[in-house]
Structure formats: C-alpha cells, structure tokens
Design an enzyme around this catalytic site. Structure first.
Site, PDB file in Angstrom:
ATOM      1  N   LYS A  29       0.859  -1.191   0.000  1.00  0.00           N
ATOM      2  CA  LYS A  29       0.000   0.000   0.000  1.00  0.00           C
ATOM      3  C   LYS A  29       0.894   1.240   0.000  1.00  0.00           C
ATOM      4  O   LYS A  29       1.775   1.379   0.855  1.00  0.00           O
ATOM      5  CB  LYS A  29      -0.904   0.023   1.236  1.00  0.00           C
ATOM      6  CG  LYS A  29      -1.827   1.235   1.242  1.00  0.00           C
ATOM      7  CD  LYS A  29      -2.824   1.151   2.374  1.00  0.00           C
ATOM      8  CE  LYS A  29      -2.301   1.709   3.672  1.00  0.00           C
ATOM      9  NZ  LYS A  29      -2.154   3.184   3.675  1.00  0.00           N
ATOM     10  N   ASP A  51      -3.399   4.360  -1.816  1.00  0.00           N
ATOM     11  CA  ASP A  51      -4.326   4.806  -0.770  1.00  0.00           C
ATOM     12  C   ASP A  51      -4.269   6.328  -0.624  1.00  0.00           C
ATOM     13  O   ASP A  51      -3.605   6.842   0.269  1.00  0.00           O
ATOM     14  CB  ASP A  51      -3.906   4.105   0.532  1.00  0.00           C
ATOM     15  CG  ASP A  51      -4.751   4.504   1.726  1.00  0.00           C
ATOM     16  OD1 ASP A  51      -5.878   4.980   1.532  1.00  0.00           O
ATOM     17  OD2 ASP A  51      -4.267   4.331   2.860  1.00  0.00           O
ATOM     18  N   LYS A  78      -7.226   8.245  -0.733  1.00  0.00           N
ATOM     19  CA  LYS A  78      -8.482   8.655  -0.071  1.00  0.00           C
ATOM     20  C   LYS A  78      -9.043   9.963  -0.631  1.00  0.00           C
ATOM     21  O   LYS A  78      -9.209  10.952   0.097  1.00  0.00           O
ATOM     22  CB  LYS A  78      -8.266   8.801   1.436  1.00  0.00           C
ATOM     23  CG  LYS A  78      -7.841   7.536   2.151  1.00  0.00           C
ATOM     24  CD  LYS A  78      -7.846   7.740   3.661  1.00  0.00           C
ATOM     25  CE  LYS A  78      -7.382   6.538   4.436  1.00  0.00           C
ATOM     26  NZ  LYS A  78      -5.935   6.248   4.327  1.00  0.00           N
ATOM     27  N   ASP A 121     -13.577  15.142  -2.816  1.00  0.00           N
ATOM     28  CA  ASP A 121     -13.703  16.487  -3.393  1.00  0.00           C
ATOM     29  C   ASP A 121     -14.994  16.519  -4.198  1.00  0.00           C
ATOM     30  O   ASP A 121     -15.776  15.561  -4.136  1.00  0.00           O
ATOM     31  CB  ASP A 121     -12.461  16.787  -4.272  1.00  0.00           C
ATOM     32  CG  ASP A 121     -12.153  18.280  -4.350  1.00  0.00           C
ATOM     33  OD1 ASP A 121     -13.097  19.086  -4.470  1.00  0.00           O
ATOM     34  OD2 ASP A 121     -10.974  18.637  -4.287  1.00  0.00           O
ATOM     35  N   THR A 156     -10.426   3.872  10.848  1.00  0.00           N
ATOM     36  CA  THR A 156     -10.327   2.985  12.013  1.00  0.00           C
ATOM     37  C   THR A 156      -9.759   3.705  13.239  1.00  0.00           C
ATOM     38  O   THR A 156      -9.765   3.160  14.330  1.00  0.00           O
ATOM     39  CB  THR A 156      -9.462   1.749  11.688  1.00  0.00           C
ATOM     40  OG1 THR A 156      -8.294   2.186  11.006  1.00  0.00           O
ATOM     41  CG2 THR A 156     -10.203   0.759  10.827  1.00  0.00           C
ATOM     42  N   ARG A 210       2.696  -0.551  10.744  1.00  0.00           N
ATOM     43  CA  ARG A 210       3.751  -0.552  11.758  1.00  0.00           C
ATOM     44  C   ARG A 210       4.087  -1.909  12.371  1.00  0.00           C
ATOM     45  O   ARG A 210       5.260  -2.154  12.657  1.00  0.00           O
ATOM     46  CB  ARG A 210       3.410   0.491  12.840  1.00  0.00           C
ATOM     47  CG  ARG A 210       3.569   1.919  12.306  1.00  0.00           C
ATOM     48  CD  ARG A 210       2.834   2.938  13.130  1.00  0.00           C
ATOM     49  NE  ARG A 210       1.391   2.814  12.965  1.00  0.00           N
ATOM     50  CZ  ARG A 210       0.496   3.598  13.553  1.00  0.00           C
ATOM     51  NH1 ARG A 210       0.913   4.555  14.361  1.00  0.00           N
ATOM     52  NH2 ARG A 210      -0.801   3.430  13.334  1.00  0.00           N
TER      53      ARG A 210
END
Ligand code: C5P
Length: 233
Positions: free
Chosen positions: A34, A61, A63, A66, A121, A213
């Site tokens: 990603k 990714d 996102k 608009d 999340t 992570r």
C-alpha cells in the site's frame, strides 16, 4: 482476487522504502504493497512506477474526497498508473463515487478496483458524535456508507475487521472488505482504536488486511510479514 496481506508502506522517502523492500529480496512471493499519501506526496507518481517495475501489486491509498468533477478527473490520472486498488472517502456521497468510477474506467472498459473508506479505524463513536455531529451508532454509519458505495458500483470498502462480516451481510459476499487496524495480540495499538489480530480478521471475513507498523517497525519485518500471512491465510 484472493485474500492477501497488504503492507502499508508509510515511509517518507524512496530511499526508506527501498531499504525496506530489499529485506524481501530473498523471498519467493512479492508482497502486495500500500502506497499512501506520505510516500506519494514525497516522491510523486514515479514511486508507483518504480514499485510496479519491481513486480509488486499496489493499493494506492490517497483517499480522494472532493467535488465529483475533480475526483473524476483525478481518478482518470490515477488509472493511467495501472495500480490494482485505489480509494476515496464514501463521505463524498454517491454522486462523487459514481463520478470516480467513470473517471477510473479506461476506454477499453478495464480499471483498478475502487473501494471506499467508511469511517477511519482511528475514529471512535464518541469522536464521530462530538467532532462530526454524526449521531448514529458507528456500525450503522459504516454499513450505510458501505451500502452507498455498493449503490455507486464500487468494489468494496475499507473498514475495521470488526465490521467486515456485517458489511458482507449488507452488501454481499463478493463485496470486498479491506481492513486496516490490525495488530498482533502481543503488539502496540498505537493511534488505532478499532483493532484486531490477523487471525481474528480472517475469522471475521476480511478479504485483505492492511498492516503497517506491526511489520515496518518490527525488528525483523520479513518474519512479521510471514506471521501475518500464517495467521491470516
Ligand atoms: O501502521 P498501521 O498498521 O496502523 O497502518 C494502517 C494503515 O492503514 C495506514 O497506512 C493508514 O493510513 C491506513 N488506513 C487506516 N484506516 C482507514 C483507512 C486506511 O488505518 N480507515
């Protein structure tokens, strides 16, 4: 597409990314990656081409959120990068999602998969209520946004693994659930709120888990990646 683990490459430079990827050189399978805002804004579209040249599948990714016309035109640009998955915020409404799909679709009818972020999340129900004035249960909002994405013709949503089963219940089994917020049982939660383990995500019906992570900051990232694969697949 089959189930898989996607590594969130949240690095701020090409050099950091390549140092990370080189650790996987001896491995037979190329991990699905990603690329998010940090890396894309730092390095531009060339980083996507570089990763593609190395043979990885890519979830870009960014996102988008608009007005429909702007998102449609931006999606046409992203489509030319030939990535596997792109995304937007379902909060942009059904007409924005429809426009995005139109922009993404190439003249020959092919396109990357398009998925929608429902609620991040990192967002708790309390913050959603207090900060966003959305006075519904979090689950209800996630399911409503997922249903909107389905109505617009999208392929799936980004959601918490804890919501994957319910999303499938509303939108059908083939509607993809791509789920960040994954942590090992013995790991740090960090800024994520709605988290679960790779094994639990499998049980709950996620199609793809997005893991950052717990892999990128592990002492042995390849071992952490393999642990995710072993638990999830
Ligand atoms: O490091 P960590 O495993 O928390 O990384 C999760 C990744 O998934 C991050 O790149 C984050 O931007 C992304 N993401 C998320 N929640 C969403 C959508 C994307 O955490 N709803």
């Amino acid at each position: 597409m089959s189930k898989d683990v996607i590594i969130a490459c949240d690095f701020s430079s090409k050099a950091e990314l390549l140092t990370f990827l080189d650790k996987f050189n001896g491995e037979s399978a190329k991990p699905f990656l990603k690329v998010g805002m940090e890396l894309f804004y730092a390095e531009g579209p060339e980083i996507v081409r570089e990763i593609k040249r190395r043979g990885h599948r890519i979830f870009l990714d960014l996102k988008l959120h608009d007005i429909p016309n702007t998102v449609k035109k931006a999606m046409a640009v992203l489509s030319a990068l030939d990535v596997d998955i792109v995304n937007l915020h379902a909060a942009g409404t059904i007409s924005m999602m429809e426009a995005a799909l139109e922009g993404l679709t190439r003249p020959d009818g092919t396109r990357p998969l398009l998925i929608a972020v429902t609620q991040l999340t990192s967002t708790s129900e309390e913050r959603m209520k207090n900060d966003l004035l959305i006075d519904h249960a979090l689950d209800e909002v996630v399911l409503h946004y997922a249903a909107n994405a389905k109505t617009a013709g999208l392929d799936g949503v980004v959601c918490s693994p804890l919501e994957a089963g319910k999303v499938k219940g509303v939108c059908g089994d083939t509607f993809l659930t791509v789920t960040p917020g994954v942590r090992f049982a013995d790991g740090n939660v960090g800024d994520q709120v709605r988290v679960t383990t790779p094994a639990k995500a499998k049980e709950l019906g996620s199609d793809y888990i997005v893991v950052g992570r717990p892999i990128t900051e592990a002492a042995d990232p390849v071992a952490a990646y393999k642990r995710c694969i072993a638990e999830f697949l």
